[in-house]
Write an enzyme that holds these catalytic residues in place. Structure first.
Site, short mmCIF file in Angstrom:
data_model
loop_
_atom_site.label_atom_id
_atom_site.label_comp_id
_atom_site.label_asym_id
_atom_site.label_seq_id
_atom_site.Cartn_x
_atom_site.Cartn_y
_atom_site.Cartn_z
N LYS A 190 -63.97 36.21 -41.63
CA LYS A 190 -63.09 36.36 -40.47
C LYS A 190 -61.79 35.59 -40.71
CE LYS A 190 -62.93 35.46 -35.52
NZ LYS A 190 -63.63 35.00 -34.33
N GLU A 196 -66.96 28.60 -49.24
CA GLU A 196 -68.03 29.27 -49.98
C GLU A 196 -67.61 30.68 -50.37
OE1 GLU A 196 -68.32 27.69 -47.13
OE2 GLU A 196 -70.14 26.47 -47.08
N GLY A 250 -67.94 35.26 -35.07
CA GLY A 250 -68.60 35.53 -36.35
C GLY A 250 -70.06 35.97 -36.19
N ARG A 251 -70.80 35.25 -35.35
CA ARG A 251 -72.23 35.56 -35.21
C ARG A 251 -72.49 36.78 -34.34
NH1 ARG A 251 -70.54 30.76 -33.36
NH2 ARG A 251 -70.68 30.27 -31.15
N GLU A 341 -75.92 28.10 -33.20
CA GLU A 341 -74.48 27.88 -33.28
C GLU A 341 -73.84 28.15 -31.91
OE1 GLU A 341 -71.88 28.36 -37.12
OE2 GLU A 341 -71.62 30.19 -35.98
N HIS A 372 -100.69 31.49 -42.14
CA HIS A 372 -101.35 30.71 -43.20
C HIS A 372 -100.53 29.49 -43.59
CE1 HIS A 372 -104.43 33.79 -43.74
NE2 HIS A 372 -103.46 34.60 -43.38
N LYS A 482 -67.16 20.21 -42.90
CA LYS A 482 -66.24 20.96 -43.78
C LYS A 482 -65.12 20.04 -44.26
CE LYS A 482 -66.63 25.47 -41.51
NZ LYS A 482 -65.92 26.51 -40.76
O1 F6P Z 1 -68.80 27.41 -40.33
C1 F6P Z 1 -69.29 28.24 -39.35
C2 F6P Z 1 -68.59 29.55 -39.36
O2 F6P Z 1 -67.31 29.43 -38.85
C3 F6P Z 1 -69.38 30.61 -38.62
O3 F6P Z 1 -69.17 30.58 -37.27
C4 F6P Z 1 -68.93 31.85 -39.29
O4 F6P Z 1 -69.77 32.92 -39.03
C5 F6P Z 1 -68.93 31.41 -40.74
O5 F6P Z 1 -68.48 30.08 -40.68
C6 F6P Z 1 -68.08 32.21 -41.66
O6 F6P Z 1 -66.74 32.21 -41.28
P1 F6P Z 1 -65.73 33.27 -41.87
O7 F6P Z 1 -66.19 34.62 -41.49
O8 F6P Z 1 -64.40 32.92 -41.28
O9 F6P Z 1 -65.72 33.09 -43.37
#
Ligand code: F6P
Length: 520
Positions: A190, A196, A250-251, A341, A372, A482
């Site tokens: 987003k 990452e 995002g979620r 979240e 189990h 972060k």
């Molecule tokens: O760090 C949490 C977050 O902001 C989430 O809310 C989001 O889904 C995820 O990181 C990824 O963010 P982006 O889509 O901006 O890479």
């Protein structure tokens, strides 16, 4: 700690066995259908009186009013000054959803049409065999969970890969199994600033350039983002970029272009069915809370209130979600982000400290594997853990006998938890029972029921956020980690950087240990 609206809510002191003895009709009355889902809360510690009190509390908290604000596109995500309109993403084209006075449906459908056209091209292109989605959190969990859930619908030529972790082992293991010529990377972020995702995307880009040259980036990368300028800086052109909007959290974004990998895998028709399923649950919310005042019939509200009863009245801090559907094995992980979240907050929407416990810890594994492993604690541990069991009548595979066994296990676990079995002479064999669960059943798992299931939980999370007076749509709690990680990354990667600003002695000692042992 109790929410102020809940002061008039009283738990019924009777056990589930006593409640069923007193009223066997609860097996029929505490069950409802929402779209294609059969939801059964008869094994929950509620009676008509408790439900009445809970629903009165929901009215006091303003659940219908808050839902109307969401539906009207008001900026209910106040700390980010944004509307929250994921329902628009799955609305019918003729519906109207407005943000800041503009109907967003044209833009929503336009982007969906672009996704559809692109996915048709890719699905018809026999050169592409592997789709690698690179994203994290909401840009990974939704599509990854859904691609697994709908594995039976995936194009036979296509293999899905989801890379999320900053751990290089993640991207590395995928790059070792795919070929540059036949791989399409879908970079989903987003913000297009997420560490990452950018690190993994750079690794993938370098891998393509090394074997096919710079010009191949255009053919092998597409992006999904709300930040087209940053995507362009990365080297992906506007026509290969699919957009969405800041009013999509995002979620809550699977329904947007974030679902592109899923659409590539299962096709636009299935993707539309997913949207339809969610829309059916939205319609239930709208009918009972907006068009009419029928909060008592609202299933997500009822389930949310049962969760609030557990969290705030009965002081139960966790909830297990156990899908008895192998394809839903990532559903608990998806739900962890959706719920934790959203509702893992300790400040109210007005900036005050919350006056009650908020979101529970959500966890789970598929049945029967969980049986189990951790079910021992669910049956005989000292904590009571409410459970959501998810199951289907018809599997996608032909092994009906095994499915009978699977479903029998689901029912057996709910029964054993609720009613137990005493053992007078051997206490270690005794099951006290009175352990609550909800059954969420569908005839089968398909794109439409998956959409219903996700939307059901989205609305539960929303209603609980209203009950707790928090903003379910921001996530400031992820920011500090972060920030510290970027500062620490400098110290770890460059040994000439001074350690003076590392901070506390425990971190300093660990940094020194890492520097002494890292690969050079
Ligand atoms: O760090 C949490 C977050 O902001 C989430 O809310 C989001 O889904 C995820 O990181 C990824 O963010 P982006 O889509 O901006 O890479």
């Amino acid at each position: 700690m109790t929410v102020k609206y809940l002061t008039d809510v009283h738990a019924d002191g009777r056990t589930l066995q006593e409640l069923f003895d007193a009223d066997p009709t609860r097996a029929d009355r505490f069950v409802a259908s929402v779209a294609g889902l059969r939801v059964d809360w008869s094994r929950q510690p509620v009676t008509d009186d408790v439900l009445r009190e809970l629903r009165a509390a929901a009215r006091l908290a303003g659940v219908p009013e808050h839902f109307r604000s969401l539906f009207a596109g008001e900026h209910i995500n106040s700390t980010e000054d944004r509307a929250v309109l994921h329902m628009a993403l799955r609305a019918h084209p003729s519906d109207s959803y407005e943000v800041d006075g503009h109907n967003v449906m044209m833009n929503v459908r336009h982007e969906l049409d672009r996704m559809t056209a692109f996915s048709e091209v890719v699905r018809a292109d026999s050169r592409i065999t592997d789709i690698v989605n690179i994203g994290i959190g909401g840009s990974d969990l939704g599509p990854a969970m859904a691609a697994q859930a709908l594995a039976g619908d995936v194009h036979p030529r296509l293999t899905a890969h989801f890379v999320s972790n900053i751990d290089g082992a993640d991207i590395d293991s995928v790059l070792q199994t795919v070929q540059p010529e036949s791989t399409l990377f879908v970079i989903v972020s987003k913000t297009f600033t997420t560490l990452e995702t950018l690190a993994n995307a750079m690794a993938a880009r370098q891998w393509i350039v090394e074997s096919l040259g710079e010009a191949a980036v255009r053919e092998h990368f597409v992006a999904v983002s709300t930040a087209p300028d940053k995507v362009e800086e990365f080297g992906i052109s506007a026509d290969m970029t699919f957009g969405f909007w800041d009013w999509v959290g995002g979620r809550y974004s699977l329904w947007s272009a974030v679902g592109l990998s899923l659409m590539l895998l299962v096709g636009a028709k299935r993707f539309e069915e997913l949207l339809l399923g969610a829309r059916e649950v939205d319609a239930h919310m709208i009918e009972t809370l907006v068009s009419d005042d029928r909060l008592d019939e609202n299933v997500p509200v009822t389930l949310a209130l049962i969760g609030v009863l557990h969290r705030n009245v009965l002081d139960r801090p966790t909830k297990a979600v156990i899908p008895y559907v192998h394809e839903l094995r990532r559903f608990p992980a998806f739900l962890q982000q959706l719920d934790m979240e959203s509702n893992g907050k300790s400040v109210t929407i007005d900036g005050e400290a919350v006056e009650s416990a908020t979101g529970p810890v959500i966890w789970g594994e598929p049945g029967t594997n969980g049986q189990h492993a951790f079910f021992q604690l669910l049956h005989q541990g000292t904590d009571i853990v409410p459970v959501d069991f998810i199951g289907v009548a018809r599997p996608r595979h032909p092994r009906v006998d095994q499915h009978d066994l699977l479903f029998a296990n689901l029912l057996a676990q709910a029964q054993a938890l609720a009613f137990g079995r005493p053992s007078a002479h051997e206490p270690h064999r005794g099951f006290e029972g009175n352990r609550p669960s909800t059954l969420i059943l569908a005839e089968q798992l398909d794109a439409r029921t998956l959409g219903q299931l996700i939307a059901l939980y989205e609305h539960i999370v929303f209603v609980q956020g209203v009950m707790w007076g928090i903003n379910s749509f921001d996530q400031w709690g992820v920011e500090l980690g972060k920030e510290l990680a970027s500062a620490l990354a400098l110290v770890l990667s460059d040994e000439s950087v001074s350690l003076d600003d590392v901070g506390d002695p425990a971190t300093l000692a660990a940094v020194q240990w890492y520097r002494a042992h890292k690969l050079h």
